[in-house]
Scaffold this motif. Structure first.
Motif, short mmCIF file in Angstrom:
data_model
loop_
_atom_site.label_atom_id
_atom_site.label_comp_id
_atom_site.label_asym_id
_atom_site.label_seq_id
_atom_site.Cartn_x
_atom_site.Cartn_y
_atom_site.Cartn_z
N PRO B 97 0.83 -1.22 0.00
CA PRO B 97 0.00 0.00 0.00
C PRO B 97 0.86 1.26 0.00
O PRO B 97 1.81 1.36 0.78
N SER B 98 0.52 2.19 -0.87
CA SER B 98 1.31 3.42 -0.96
C SER B 98 0.46 4.54 -1.52
O SER B 98 -0.62 4.32 -2.06
N TYR B 99 0.96 5.76 -1.38
CA TYR B 99 0.34 6.90 -2.03
C TYR B 99 1.43 7.80 -2.58
O TYR B 99 2.60 7.66 -2.24
N VAL B 177 -4.36 5.97 -0.93
CA VAL B 177 -3.61 4.72 -0.83
C VAL B 177 -4.15 3.66 -1.79
O VAL B 177 -5.37 3.48 -1.90
N GLN B 178 -3.26 2.99 -2.49
CA GLN B 178 -3.62 1.88 -3.35
C GLN B 178 -2.67 0.72 -3.11
O GLN B 178 -1.52 0.91 -2.75
N TRP B 179 -3.16 -0.48 -3.35
CA TRP B 179 -2.30 -1.68 -3.32
C TRP B 179 -2.79 -2.61 -4.40
O TRP B 179 -3.95 -2.55 -4.82
N SER B 209 6.78 9.30 -3.37
CA SER B 209 5.93 8.18 -3.01
C SER B 209 6.08 7.90 -1.52
O SER B 209 7.15 8.09 -0.95
N PHE B 211 5.13 4.87 1.26
CA PHE B 211 4.62 3.52 1.50
C PHE B 211 4.15 3.38 2.93
O PHE B 211 4.68 4.02 3.85
N LEU B 212 3.15 2.53 3.13
CA LEU B 212 2.65 2.28 4.48
C LEU B 212 3.29 1.05 5.08
O LEU B 212 3.02 0.68 6.21
N SER C 446 -5.90 11.80 6.04
CA SER C 446 -6.04 10.35 6.08
C SER C 446 -5.31 9.83 7.32
O SER C 446 -4.09 9.89 7.41
N VAL C 454 -6.77 4.13 7.37
CA VAL C 454 -6.44 3.45 6.12
C VAL C 454 -6.25 1.97 6.37
O VAL C 454 -6.58 1.12 5.53
#
Lengths: 504, 504, 504
Positions: B97-99, B177-179, B209, B211-212, C446, C454
């Motif tokens: 997961p990151s944005y 956030v997308q993964w 970028s 990352f989580l 967020s 999230v």
């Protein structure tokens, strides 16, 4: 297909237009924030200590006209992102089809002509009379191909064209092709302001022009004496070149396979020495009657009994029917009128919805003898003042409280006034007229004096304390001028008394 | 509370979506000017004299995939603000997961997977089956806490996830956030274009970028041979790092007080050597039947009788129900189709409303053997052409009328074409396919030839005078090509005659 | 005429306001993308490795107050385009009428006062009582002119003024004149954030202020000890000067012909040593009863039976009736409330529509003793945190996964947090309160932990694989915190058990 294309284009271009059509009552909502006006890169040069009223610094001759460019390497032009060009098209001249990577707004100073704007995906709704005949051999050097002979007799179809005339304001979106023909008897003179800081222009601070015809850049003729060595490549990009000249013969031949080799060479502008304004031959464009009428109506002397119903040109809807011109002299465009001092006419996104999208607008100010306007400042725009008649005196004050301009201005000069700077103009003995081109679809001006002034809006006691004066003086300061924006010159007490009786 | 949050987010994100839903008939109005595309800082490097078709210059390996980055330090990448990345996720791989601080658009070139997009404030409307059991000791090294045992049996809830597949276009807003998980049998390959000049990205020209999860930056593995010394810190920002690695243990422990110390260490990615694409274990994500079906329907081979009513996932309304993918191959996305030359499919703010907000769009062009497209230019966008199949020849001409690119292109290369520049492409013997990613929600293209061309829109006499040719030649120039945008290759007269009889 | 002017202004300013009024149900659509936030020129300095919580670096004294300016030459201020100023107006003080070329947002930290906002073209709808008398000789040095004696008795009219008080958020568009009077008994203290990167500010990165009164710049008094030599001209532009001081006497005399010569000299601020905050004399501004009441109502203790019907001030419609203040303490502005941890109040384009146009918003966060908020990041805005009470510890992590701030913050400091950077704050023993001013009309945050986090939105298996932990730990990670955004401090198990029984 064309429906699809149209739809697609509408998405891009017609933001405001669409909504204005759909919800006429919403028109007043007009101006979305103009988004994307961006800071300029040369910020360290933006400490503007002195403005200059200037004339074009460069002059490029073509066969049937002249292009004059203002030096945009001065702090005020650089910092506002303004690029100004004056184009003179001689009678019979044709400014070749071209587009720019920046949006622009054009003011027609003199003359009349016919203009075409090509909107991708819109139908070719104009057609010539069916009896139209193509000259078979007007230029002996072209060969004939019998196979397309009959096709020729079908007549010609093209997109909408319209009449332009002195006083017109014409907006142009980035990337959209336009061409102009002078079919009048006088020079057609126009002044164009390009917005290099527009969010529509994406690359860098240089404005780029792209021509669809004419000579390649190498061959551009220049009047040597005017060419100044310090001119950078910026002007080359601005002047542009025939993009077809860059494609190889085979590519063009494959694309246009019906035409002969010589035509391909002509497309590429080989040996073309005419420049970007060419002398047209046998060019008689017919502008529909009702367009002409519309113009006349605007002029106030409509010839009755003559008008057709119009609307016979086929499918014209939505954005394909968008207006691309508006005349300053239309009474509905008069914004301020003072019979003793002058008038202000405005063309903005209210009167020409596409300006909402381009974020450009224009004002035409006429000051009578010795009349005065300002001090006032632009809340949300820079403005370029182009003097069209007379002369006068101008003073501009910046954020440091110092005068950055205090001089005479005269016909043909441009003075750039940045956002927030306060400007006052006083006409000379012959009066003073100018056009202000601004980088906002709805530029707002705040006057310091008069009935709509900022002083009027502030309580007397606040003014008294601000200026450390009596409330009585503050009251006079606030209410002395009953005029709006344009003021008649100072008069003797006698004159004033007389007026008082006749008016109030 | 979540209603409040949802409302709040809707204000930000859903400009167009909302209005589109409320006024379906307004959809055509779509594209507000895209505001805020800004001039680039490196304007002096924007005198683009030569473009290059390039492959990625840098390659970063992770446990289960590879990230490839195009050199964005070339004039064309810098000046357009484009940053391009290709990500290869191996079967079973999970892109963490990151944005990003910039919006981006992704094209899925190959494979299939499952993706999640986290919209702040939207409800967790997806839940696993109630019989779902949590593995008690799949990884022996974790301790158990009996108190939350029963909680575990309640099942899992999360936000919407969706299937992605070859041909998909997926937009991503800044900060969201997308993964992505590759649950297919082939590599999942995608190409992403980030818009560093977007008004959504506020800081500087570098894309960042965040990352989580995953390793901290210091530990990033790199394939030494590909690393070029001149690469600046820009790429480091682009590659990003686990933001949790920057917080202190106590903070994280206080926030996540139920988890054990080892988990905190794992959150911070300590000793994690897997990179940002990890090999997933026991990851079986279920995408709802109707999502799969939707896909099949798009592919045209919907399995009948199988489909449930869907809509059983609870509260999905407004922007929380926003679509985040669109497949090129959906027939409704076909924009131009010429059975003899090729087709153009488009995904823009019409078909995917969020693109209005992000100001990004995509086109997929298929040219058959020897077919040709262009010359044409983008009115309001730059475009990055990524070749997905075949090879061909491309010529690009800039504002100076000179060719700035005249070469072959082949699979895997990107060619950046700035706004206004005219480009022509001709497929080779195997045909040519590519994707164009553009920085406008509704990029408009203006073709020079064919039935929708700019030449068509101009009166014959104007063309004749512009090119100094006969009106007859001008007529042929204008009306020679009846095709739209994509043209079949040049044919002999015989072939042509045959066609004339069979078609017209 | 004024209708015309009003209409014209509405086009510019009232985008959202208009639509909100016309279509109340559309209000949720609010935030158009904020267009035009632009990249900063100093991109190479935007590699932010360390943030600083800072106090004002410069202090400028006026007769009745102090202006304090934060050093905006640090990377974080430069890169976000933020300029921060604190203004202290002593009781009876008047901040002179001024405008800026950038939009700004002001938070009233302490005290009460009266403010006026001048909207060009709006009517003067406020009038003083008809029995109001102008002092004839309060300042002996002014001469009298009998002719305007009777005019004076007509009373005064001016645009709307309103009460401001502690907790208010006040937005200001570029170019619009505002003035403020402290009519309370305590210092009126406010903090203002100007957005130098706004698309409304067109010239360069410097914010410019323009005063309509007061001394010219040359005469600005400065407290020598605070003046630091490296301060550039930027601050001079920010501090501004009286623009009338730049105009020549004749011009002003012609414009304000009824006033005497001494007044003209006063207009230009000659020999004015008072600075930009002056001690007002005899300034008793009356704010309408219902305005006061509205305030009381907001405070929750409305005095019943007293309220008039209001609306008696004449024509107040559309944008001329736009709200220019909103109080944080209004219950409807509470966004998150956790009786054990704290609360978040928000003023954004929902509650104050003009913020949609200015693209600024504010949050007020109250953390109780030892409570914690975050980590969270801003999706679409930078934020400036101004601490108003207490102290606490803050950690900020950037894209490189490294901590860029890890320190205590205390009252009076500002900490700038760039877009995307994750921040966590923990209150000290006295609790912690601060205001976040952000450059988006609807800033979205967020959070990483809690019920709206999230992590909650991501499937357990994806979390387990991302962090290489068991699904059980992942489940606890995800569901451990049931609170929203603000969390109570870590408690012993006993405390927790007790709560479990009392709450769930």
């Amino acid at each position: 297909m064309s429906t699809k294309l149209i739809l697609s284009f509408s998405l891009c271009l017609m933001v405001l237009s669409c909504s204005a059509q759909l919800w006429p009552w919403q028109k007043g909502q007009g101006s979305r924030p103009h988004h994307g006006r961006q800071q300029h890169q040369f910020q360290h040069q933006c400490d503007i200590q002195r403005l200059t009223a200037s004339e074009p610094s460069r002059r490029v001759r073509s066969e049937a006209g002249v292009t004059e460019i203002w030096d945009h390497d001065t702090p005020e032009f650089r910092c506002t992102g303004f690029v100004a060009v004056r184009v003179v098209i001689q009678p019979g001249g044709l400014l070749l089809p071209s587009y720019s990577n920046a949006p622009y707004i054009t003011f027609v100073e003199q003359g009349r002509g016919v203009q075409g704007v090509v909107i991708p995906g819109c139908p070719e709704t104009f057609q010539s009379d069916s009896e139209f005949e193509y000259p078979q051999s007007q230029r002996g050097r072209h060969s004939r191909q019998s196979e397309s002979e009959e096709e020729s007799s079908r007549g010609d179809q093209h997109q909408k064209i319209f009449r332009i005339r002195e006083g017109d304001v014409i907006p142009s979106p980035a990337g959209v092709v336009q061409w102009t023909h002078n079919d009048g008897n006088d020079d057609l003179i126009s002044v164009t302001l390009l917005d290099a800081n527009s969010y529509h222009k994406q690359l860098d601070e240089n404005v780029r022009s792209f021509f669809l015809a004419g000579q390649s850049q190498r061959e551009t003729r220049e009047e040597g004496s005017d060419r100044q060595s310090r001119e950078s490549d910026d002007d080359e990009a601005l002047l542009g070149a025939n993009i077809l000249s860059g494609f190889q013969d085979e590519i063009l031949h494959e694309l246009f396979r019906d035409v002969d080799r010589e035509t391909i060479s002509k497309l590429r502008g080989e040996n073309d020495q005419r420049g970007f304004i060419v002398q047209a031959q046998d060019l008689k464009l017919r502008v529909p009657q009702d367009f002409e009428e519309e113009y006349e109506r605007e002029r106030g002397d409509r010839r009755r009994g003559q008008g057709g119903s119009g609307r016979s040109n086929g499918v014209e809807q939505g954005f394909c029917n968008l207006k691309f011109r508006r005349n300053f002299n239309t009474p509905t465009n008069t914004y301020v009128f003072n019979p003793r001092a002058g008038r202000i006419n405005t063309v903005n996104s209210n009167s020409l919805p596409i300006l909402e999208f381009l974020q450009l607008s224009a004002q035409h100010v006429v000051l009578y003898k010795n009349a005065i306007i300002g001090p006032r400042w632009n809340l949300n725009a820079h403005s370029a003042l182009y003097v069209t008649r007379g002369e006068g005196r101008v003073q501009v004050v910046g954020d440091e409280g110092k005068s950055v301009f205090d001089d005479k201005v005269q016909r043909g000069q441009i003075l750039v006034v940045p956002q927030g700077f306060a400007v006052v103009l006083k006409a000379g003995r012959e009066g003073l007229e100018w056009v202000e081109l601004k980088n906002s679809g709805n530029a707002i001006t705040s006057p310091i004096g008069g009935r709509t002034s900022v002083l009027r809006a502030i309580p007397v006691e606040v003014l008294a304390n601000s200026y450390d004066i009596s409330t009585k003086e503050a009251y006079k300061l606030k209410n002395g001028r009953q005029e709006v924006e344009v003021f008649r010159p100072f008069q003797s007490r006698d004159e004033k008394e007389r007026e008082r009786f006749s008016i109030v």
